[in-house]
Design an enzyme around this catalytic site. Structure first.
Site, mmCIF file in Angstrom:
data_model
loop_
_atom_site.group_PDB
_atom_site.id
_atom_site.type_symbol
_atom_site.label_atom_id
_atom_site.label_comp_id
_atom_site.label_asym_id
_atom_site.label_seq_id
_atom_site.Cartn_x
_atom_site.Cartn_y
_atom_site.Cartn_z
ATOM 1 N N SER A 1 0.867 -1.183 0.000
ATOM 2 C CA SER A 1 0.000 0.000 0.000
ATOM 3 C C SER A 1 0.898 1.227 0.000
ATOM 4 O O SER A 1 2.084 1.135 0.363
ATOM 5 C CB SER A 1 -0.846 -0.004 1.282
ATOM 6 O OG SER A 1 -1.487 1.250 1.476
ATOM 7 N N TYR B 1 -2.237 -1.320 10.372
ATOM 8 C CA TYR B 1 -2.163 -1.407 8.909
ATOM 9 C C TYR B 1 -0.834 -0.844 8.396
ATOM 10 O O TYR B 1 -0.153 -1.472 7.575
ATOM 11 C CB TYR B 1 -3.352 -0.649 8.316
ATOM 12 C CG TYR B 1 -3.558 -0.831 6.827
ATOM 13 C CD1 TYR B 1 -4.250 -1.929 6.324
ATOM 14 C CD2 TYR B 1 -3.085 0.114 5.911
ATOM 15 C CE1 TYR B 1 -4.461 -2.090 4.959
ATOM 16 C CE2 TYR B 1 -3.291 -0.034 4.549
ATOM 17 C CZ TYR B 1 -3.978 -1.137 4.079
ATOM 18 O OH TYR B 1 -4.182 -1.296 2.715
#
Ligand code: NAD
Length: 277
Positions: free
Chosen positions: A159, A172
């Site tokens: 990401s 995350y």
């Protein structure tokens, strides 16, 4: 010994050439969104596919059907990526069915958003297990065979949050930074054996996950969905656009082809310029 690779891409090839014919690709978390788009693209290029993930049984059956419609070969594993025992069983089943896993796409992922002081420890554990540790377990299980075969592709769907941080996403961001580090180690260990390992770092991609987030945030903030998109999600994205899952799939396809032979150990942003700030 240091001569260029004989299998460099021929520019007269058409995109419909089955460049991955005879290869097997395992895509974790491929019952929806980015993973499903990747599975379709690799199947279109001729690879056997192992689908994985959760979801509605009929939808999964339809996805599998769409992969096998045009002579493709595909199977589905319901393995939970937070469970190392189930991950190992999935790899064994894939090898029994197709002989090998040549292409490993570590894509399964979940999200939880909360300030660090109230972040539930169980969510931290789940996110680290699914978004990071699963990629260690899958890579560990396929690496030996890739080395023996002198060819392998590992692509980790990280990401933009593998490169930069946002508040309220402690688990995350930690997991995505971690998977970028793991990618570099795999690249170094596989370099002389024809194994490449790369991370793709998307910004916001239009998937069911993001659609749901928009509705939830609009309700929570009492603002319109358009305002959520412009002032929350795409605030830092210079293009002011979501990427499509197929754009991530196209990059995977490129990395799996001969054009990707020398690209390894990289974290490749597909983020509309977000990390250029
Ligand atoms: P999605 O929710 O559409 O897909 C997630 C997939 O993971 C689903 O198939 C789901 O069933 C599967 N999954 C979840 N938990 C699992 C588990 N325990 N075991 C096995 N499978 C499990 O989400 P997406 O947007 O397509 O995200 C895919 C990946 O891309 C994730 O790693 C995510 O972090 C990453 N990513 C997404 C975006 C985005 O904007 N959508 C941006 C950057 C990175």
């Amino acid at each position: 010994m240091f001569a260029p690779d004989e299998t460099l891409p021929r520019l007269d090839k058409t995109p419909t050439d089955l460049v991955l014919s005879g290869k097997t690709a395992l895509v974790t978390g491929s019952t929806s969104g980015i993973g499903l788009a990747i599975a379709k693209a690799l199947s279109f290029a001729g690879a056997n596919i192992v689908l994985n993930g959760f979801g509605d049984k009929d939808q999964i059956r339809n996805s599998l059907q769409s992969l096998t419609d045009k002579d493709g070969r595909a199977t589905y594993s319901p393995a939970d990526m937070s469970r190392p025992d189930e991950i190992n069983d999935m790899i064994m089943e894939a090898k029994t069915m197709f002989g090998n896993v040549d292409i490993l796409i570590n894509n399964a992922g979940i999200q939880h958003v909360a300030p660090v002081e109230t972040f539930p420890p169980s969510k931290w554990d789940d996110i680290l297990a699914i978004n990071l540790s699963s990629a260690f377990h899958t890579s560990r299980a396929v690496f030996h065979d890739m080395r023996e075969n002198g060819w392998g592709r590992i692509i980790n769907i990280a990401s933009a949050h593998g490169l930069i941080a946002s508040p309220y996403k402690s688990a995350y961001v930690a997991a995505k930074h971690g998977i970028v580090g793991l990618t570099k180690v795999l690249a170094l260990e596989g370099a002389e054996a024809g194994i490449t390992a790369n991370a793709i770092c998307p910004g916001y991609v239009w998937t069911p996950l993001v659609e749901k987030q928009i509705q939830d945030q609009a309700e929570a903030h009492g603002i319109s969905e358009d305002e959520v998109i412009s002032s929350v999600l795409l605030k830092n994205t210079p293009t002011k656009k979501f990427a499509q899952p197929e754009e991530i799939a196209e990059l995977c396809l490129f990395l799996c082809g001969a054009g990707g032979n020398s690209i390894t150990g990289q974290a490749l942003p597909v983020d509309g310029g977000w990390t250029a700030h």
